[in-house]
Scaffold this motif. Structure first.
Motif, mmCIF file in Angstrom:
data_model
loop_
_atom_site.group_PDB
_atom_site.id
_atom_site.type_symbol
_atom_site.label_atom_id
_atom_site.label_comp_id
_atom_site.label_asym_id
_atom_site.label_seq_id
_atom_site.Cartn_x
_atom_site.Cartn_y
_atom_site.Cartn_z
ATOM 1 N N ALA A 1 0.819 -1.216 0.000
ATOM 2 C CA ALA A 1 0.000 0.000 0.000
ATOM 3 C C ALA A 1 0.847 1.258 0.000
ATOM 4 O O ALA A 1 0.398 2.312 -0.456
ATOM 5 C CB ALA A 1 -0.928 -0.006 1.213
ATOM 6 N N TYR A 2 2.084 1.140 0.497
ATOM 7 C CA TYR A 2 2.941 2.316 0.616
ATOM 8 C C TYR A 2 4.149 2.272 -0.312
ATOM 9 O O TYR A 2 4.968 3.185 -0.287
ATOM 10 C CB TYR A 2 3.397 2.472 2.072
ATOM 11 N N ALA A 3 4.242 1.241 -1.132
ATOM 12 C CA ALA A 3 5.414 1.093 -1.992
ATOM 13 C C ALA A 3 5.541 2.258 -2.981
ATOM 14 O O ALA A 3 6.589 2.911 -3.062
ATOM 15 C CB ALA A 3 5.367 -0.241 -2.732
ATOM 16 N N LYS A 4 4.504 2.530 -3.739
ATOM 17 C CA LYS A 4 4.587 3.610 -4.732
ATOM 18 C C LYS A 4 4.786 4.975 -4.074
ATOM 19 O O LYS A 4 5.655 5.750 -4.539
ATOM 20 C CB LYS A 4 3.353 3.626 -5.635
ATOM 21 N N PRO A 5 4.049 5.325 -3.019
ATOM 22 C CA PRO A 5 4.312 6.615 -2.375
ATOM 23 C C PRO A 5 5.743 6.748 -1.869
ATOM 24 O O PRO A 5 6.334 7.832 -1.949
ATOM 25 C CB PRO A 5 3.305 6.642 -1.220
ATOM 26 N N MET A 6 6.312 5.669 -1.357
ATOM 27 C CA MET A 6 7.694 5.724 -0.878
ATOM 28 C C MET A 6 8.671 5.943 -2.036
ATOM 29 O O MET A 6 9.621 6.726 -1.938
ATOM 30 C CB MET A 6 8.054 4.431 -0.137
ATOM 31 N N ILE A 7 8.442 5.249 -3.131
ATOM 32 C CA ILE A 7 9.310 5.401 -4.301
ATOM 33 C C ILE A 7 9.160 6.806 -4.889
ATOM 34 O O ILE A 7 10.148 7.451 -5.254
ATOM 35 C CB ILE A 7 8.996 4.310 -5.344
ATOM 36 N N ASP A 8 7.925 7.289 -4.960
ATOM 37 C CA ASP A 8 7.702 8.644 -5.460
ATOM 38 C C ASP A 8 8.392 9.683 -4.569
ATOM 39 O O ASP A 8 8.826 10.738 -5.053
ATOM 40 C CB ASP A 8 6.200 8.947 -5.522
ATOM 41 N N ALA A 9 8.498 9.389 -3.270
ATOM 42 C CA ALA A 9 9.142 10.313 -2.334
ATOM 43 C C ALA A 9 10.665 10.294 -2.447
ATOM 44 O O ALA A 9 11.324 11.221 -1.970
ATOM 45 C CB ALA A 9 8.730 9.984 -0.901
ATOM 46 N N GLY A 10 11.220 9.229 -3.089
ATOM 47 C CA GLY A 10 12.660 9.209 -3.293
ATOM 48 C C GLY A 10 13.372 7.942 -2.900
ATOM 49 O O GLY A 10 14.598 7.854 -3.020
ATOM 50 N N ALA A 11 12.648 6.923 -2.423
ATOM 51 C CA ALA A 11 13.299 5.668 -2.049
ATOM 52 C C ALA A 11 13.867 4.961 -3.279
ATOM 53 O O ALA A 11 13.212 4.898 -4.324
ATOM 54 C CB ALA A 11 12.307 4.752 -1.337
ATOM 55 N N ASP A 12 15.067 4.436 -3.147
ATOM 56 C CA ASP A 12 15.698 3.681 -4.231
ATOM 57 C C ASP A 12 15.510 2.183 -4.070
ATOM 58 O O ASP A 12 15.441 1.447 -5.048
ATOM 59 C CB ASP A 12 17.195 3.995 -4.284
ATOM 60 N N SER A 13 15.458 1.735 -2.826
ATOM 61 C CA SER A 13 15.290 0.320 -2.516
ATOM 62 C C SER A 13 14.252 0.187 -1.424
ATOM 63 O O SER A 13 14.265 0.935 -0.444
ATOM 64 C CB SER A 13 16.629 -0.274 -2.049
ATOM 65 N N LEU A 14 13.340 -0.768 -1.601
ATOM 66 C CA LEU A 14 12.332 -1.060 -0.583
ATOM 67 C C LEU A 14 12.499 -2.504 -0.126
ATOM 68 O O LEU A 14 12.543 -3.427 -0.951
ATOM 69 C CB LEU A 14 10.920 -0.875 -1.135
ATOM 70 N N THR A 15 12.558 -2.681 1.183
ATOM 71 C CA THR A 15 12.629 -4.019 1.759
ATOM 72 C C THR A 15 11.385 -4.251 2.607
ATOM 73 O O THR A 15 11.105 -3.483 3.523
ATOM 74 C CB THR A 15 13.889 -4.176 2.626
ATOM 75 N N PHE A 16 10.659 -5.295 2.279
ATOM 76 C CA PHE A 16 9.469 -5.659 3.035
ATOM 77 C C PHE A 16 9.762 -6.916 3.860
ATOM 78 O O PHE A 16 10.713 -7.652 3.587
ATOM 79 C CB PHE A 16 8.280 -5.899 2.107
#
Length: 229
Positions: A85-100
């Motif tokens: 649910a928060y992946a795209k907002p985090m990437i749009d905010a500037g995250a380069d890597s997401l770890t779930f």
């Protein structure tokens, strides 16, 4: 795009990733400047939702604020109940890597594919009590595995050596995967983790409790490289 971001993260390995949870958020720009001057090549952000873990930290505005003041790649650890649910907002905010967390999703492979389709590199994390076999179905889909050496979201825990066994096993079975460790990493444990095959080392108090970040990071790098006492 995800491959470009993965390359940015890979360039930081082997290396120390300061965990910004412990920085002075009242003077964030200065903190970022100090870390970059100390040789930091990648930043680590711990996002907690008060549900998957009991603590509550920060969200997209902080990620966006950091991006305005730093070009360093941002490795964002989602300790949250619904990471997609928060992946795209985090990437749009500037995250380069997401770890779930593998414990937070029903289908880790599908979650990894969805995050990667958004243009970020993707990692999967697991807690010490979670069987390593929980990762079997998703390792072909992720760029990185974050091996927790403490339970996510709880402070003051002792380093769990099961993490070292897991790093060794993963390095042998998937040598191309980036391996990251988080929890209790300091000058006494970082050399052990490197010897076990770890690439990226999330560090909090062993940096931020020191006045001189450059000296603290240099010491950690020395211990990582040679295990000097």
């Amino acid at each position: 795009m995800s491959q470009d971001k993965l390359e940015l993260i890979r360039r930081a390995a082997p290396g120390v990733l300061p965990s910004l949870l412990m920085c002075d958020f009242g003077d964030l720009k200065s903190e970022l400047d100090r870390l970059q001057q100390a040789g930091t090549q990648c930043l680590h952000l711990d996002v907690m939702d008060g549900q998957f873990v009991p603590n509550l930290t920060y969200g997209m505005p902080i990620v966006e604020g950091i991006r305005k003041h730093s070009d360093l790649p941002m490795d964002v650890h989602l300790m949250i109940k619904d990471p997609l649910a928060y992946a795209k907002p985090m990437i749009d905010a500037g995250a380069d890597s997401l770890t779930f967390h593998v414990e937070a999703v029903e289908d880790a492979a599908q979650a990894a594919r969805e995050i990667k389709s958004l243009g970020a590199c993707v990692g999967v994390a697991l807690n010490p009590s979670t069987p390593l076999e929980a990762l079997d179905g998703c390792l072909a889909e992720v760029d990185m595995v974050l091996v927790m050496s403490v339970d996510a979201g709880f402070g003051g825990q002792a380093f769990n050596p099961i993490a070292l066994e897991r790093l060794q096993t993963l390095k042998q079975s998937h040598p191309d995967l980036l391996l990251e460790i988080d929890g209790g990493i300091n000058r006494d444990t970082i050399g052990q983790a490197r010897a076990a095959g770890c690439d990226l080392f999330v560090v909090g108090s062993a940096i931020f409790k020191h006045q001189d970040y450059s000296a603290a990071i240099a010491d950690l790098n020395a211990q990582m490289s040679g295990g000097q006492s």
